[in-house]
Design an enzyme around this catalytic site. Structure first.
Site, PDB file in Angstrom:
ATOM      1  N   HIS A  28      -3.384  -4.883   0.305  1.00 28.07           N
ATOM      2  CA  HIS A  28      -2.871  -5.442   1.562  1.00 28.07           C
ATOM      3  C   HIS A  28      -2.917  -6.967   1.514  1.00 28.07           C
ATOM      4  CE1 HIS A  28      -2.572  -1.749   4.063  1.00 28.07           C
ATOM      5  NE2 HIS A  28      -3.503  -1.297   3.232  1.00 28.07           N
TER       6      HIS A  28
ATOM      7  N   CYS B  81       0.836  -1.205   0.000  1.00 29.07           N
ATOM      8  CA  CYS B  81       0.000   0.000   0.000  1.00 29.07           C
ATOM      9  C   CYS B  81       0.874   1.259   0.000  1.00 29.07           C
ATOM     10  CB  CYS B  81      -0.967  -0.032   1.186  1.00 29.07           C
ATOM     11  SG  CYS B  81      -2.303   1.181   1.051  1.00 29.07           S
TER      12      CYS B  81
ATOM     13  N   GLU C 108      -1.375  -9.058   3.229  1.00 27.21           N
ATOM     14  CA  GLU C 108      -1.250  -9.682   4.555  1.00 27.21           C
ATOM     15  C   GLU C 108      -2.573 -10.167   5.113  1.00 27.21           C
ATOM     16  OE1 GLU C 108      -1.374  -5.124   5.398  1.00 27.21           O
ATOM     17  OE2 GLU C 108      -0.658  -6.488   3.849  1.00 27.21           O
TER      18      GLU C 108
END
Length: 534
Positions: free
Chosen positions: A509, A383, A511
């Site tokens: 993102h 990001c 993750e």
């Protein structure tokens, strides 16, 4: 008909309600039941989206774009299910909904009160989750601790649910503290007893008590808690301190918590399959190597601000037997001209720059991205980490010395990162970012395509500013590859440098989609390359 498990906490915060709820859900799913999870937070904010990471840690984003509590990250990582907007409810959201109904006249001129209007709204959100998820069992964690004034409406709502749904369809799990007194070595049950007394004061009697404790409780202590708290001795569960949180479900299973829950609900105790989870625990307990990764962030004083990033890095190390250690680097500290970057990153085999907002520490992040690029150190930008990488490339490779983002300098002459037109009209901050799943089409022959091994992906976003396409041709002509594009709006999603050992950054993102037994492709390749560098 759905069954409902409610997880509450007492004595102190931080006892692991989220891990307890996740562990129960994992065990029930492993017995063949469809589970769904919720987190109710007592604060008045509508959601954590506008809260400082120092206040509440990471904001976890669901696939449908809800900005939620970080506990939902634990939930998804444990049960490997995508949650949604019904999974996180705040008192602010409840109040906003009730007030909106009052303004519309939905209450027909009646006096609006906590009971029944607010509690009905809370119950409606639980029933909605059960209906939309079609789950056999809904596990709802109540934030805060028993006795907090903010939580009273949530507790009253779940008290009413037992009356509405019946004893056999509702179950209360209460997490408490059984501390060891330094010097005497004794475990003390009094905090648990008082917490249950407080719980009874709001009309709730726990069915299971999960005790956070340094060692397993013996039968004498279990019997004592059983007698004073009016539950069966086998319903007193030890939640011991561990270095590996993935062991917790197995510890609970050994004590039969899943069988207790199913017996309470009069559900079949199906054969359990924990082979994959047991393999995960064995792997994580026997990692052979260590490597250091530098995480350059704005909020590193509170590690919970980057909890999903840290977990994703660790997940990536598991299949190759690597224990990933984090070198926490405050990006603001790198802005000092006297800082020796070589010394800061001396032991690190990779650099990761995660998300964030605001201008503080940005120049330090840009220096970290430059250091990784110039010194051929594996780099992963997430990001904001992609935005600073493109700014750095524009400044130092394309020679646009004043390149910047309008987020950091609204008057910059070369806005490499800028607001899209529709965002320029936005006034409210909350819930107005580009949120949730968006498609990204990958360019064949690129690192991104090699990592994902597919042409189209869906990834979760949380940002307002985008790469400015006016500069795409210039950066491309200087060697930057735009390997991922959102086809609908022609937005840059992934950039990379093919001449570099491993330099890739994404606007989304990744993750949030990483799992302990299924690491995310971008993290997986990043750690594999970092290990080779070692």
């Amino acid at each position: 008909m759905a069954k409902y498990v409610f997880v509450t906490g007492g004595v102190v915060s931080g006892l692991g309600k989220g891990i307890t709820a996740s562990s129960i859900a994992l065990l029930l799913k492993s017995r063949g039941y469809k589970v769904f999870m919720q987190k109710f937070d007592p604060y008045i904010n509508v959601d954590p989206g506008t809260m400082s990471p120092y206040q509440h840690g990471e904001v976890f984003v669901t696939a449908d774009g809800a900005e939620t509590d970080l506990d939902l990250g634990h939930y998804e990582r444990f049960i490997d299910e995508e949650l949604n907007y019904t999974s996180n409810m705040t008192m602010g959201k409840v109040f906003a909904s009730v007030i909106e109904k009052e303004r519309r006249g939905d209450f027909l001129g009646g006096t609006v009160q906590i009971v029944p209007h607010v509690t009905n709204e809370i119950k409606a959100k639980i029933y909605e989750a059960a209906k939309t998820s079609n789950a056999d069992i809904v596990i709802t964690e109540i934030g805060g601790t028993i006795g907090d004034i903010e939580s009273e409406s949530f507790l009253e709502a779940i008290r009413q649910m037992r009356l509405e749904e019946g004893y056999e369809n509702t179950l209360y799990v209460h997490t408490t503290l059984v501390p060891e007194i330094y010097g005497s070595g004794e475990l003390k049950t009094k905090p648990t007893q008082h917490s249950v007394i407080e719980m009874r004061g709001v009309g709730l009697q726990p069915d299971i008590i999960v005790c956070r404790t340094p060692i397993m409780l013996d039968d004498n202590l279990k019997n004592k808690i059983s007698m004073f708290c009016s539950i069966k001795p086998n319903c007193v569960i030890s939640s011991i301190d561990v270095t590996n949180i993935y062991r917790i479900p197995l510890i609970y299973h050994e004590q039969g918590i899943d069988e207790i829950v199913l017996d309470h609900f009069n559900l079949d105790i199906n054969k359990i399959n924990l082979k994959e989870w047991e393999k995960l625990v064995k792997t994580t307990d026997n990692l052979k190597e260590e490597i250091e990764i530098s995480l350059v962030g704005k909020y590193v004083e509170l590690h919970d601000a980057y909890i999903s990033v840290v977990e994703a890095l660790k997940h990536a190390g598991y299949p190759i037997g690597v224990d990933v250690k984090i070198n926490w680097v405050d990006s603001e500290s790198l802005e000092d001209s006297n800082v020796d970057l070589k010394k800061v990153f001396k032991n690190s085999k990779g650099i990761i720059v995660p998300g964030g907002f605001g201008s503080r520490g940005i120049e330090g992040m840009i220096k970290a991205a430059e250091y990784a690029r110039v010194n051929d150190i594996p780099y992963l930008g997430l990001c904001l980490g992609m935005q600073v990488a493109t700014i750095e490339f524009a400044r130092n490779v394309c020679k646009l010395e004043d390149a910047n983002s309008t987020e950091f300098n609204p008057l910059c002459k070369n806005p490499i990162i800028d607001l899209m037109e529709y965002q320029k009209q936005v006034i409210n901050m909350g819930g107005t970012l580009r949120l949730g799943n968006y498609e990204c089409v990958l360019k064949e022959g690129t690192l991104a395509y090699e990592d994902y091994k597919k042409e189209s992906i869906l990834e979760r976003h949380r940002h307002r500013y985008e790469f400015n396409n006016k500069y795409r041709e210039l950066l491309e002509s200087n060697g930057l590859v735009f390997s991922g594009i959102n086809p609908k709006a022609d937005l840059v999603e992934i950039i990379e440098l093919p001449t570099h050992k491993h330099y890739i950054a994404c606007q989304f993102h990744p993750e949030f989609k990483s799992r302990p037994n299924r690491p995310h492709p971008l993290f997986k390749k990043f750690i594999e390359v970092a290990k080779k560098g070692k």
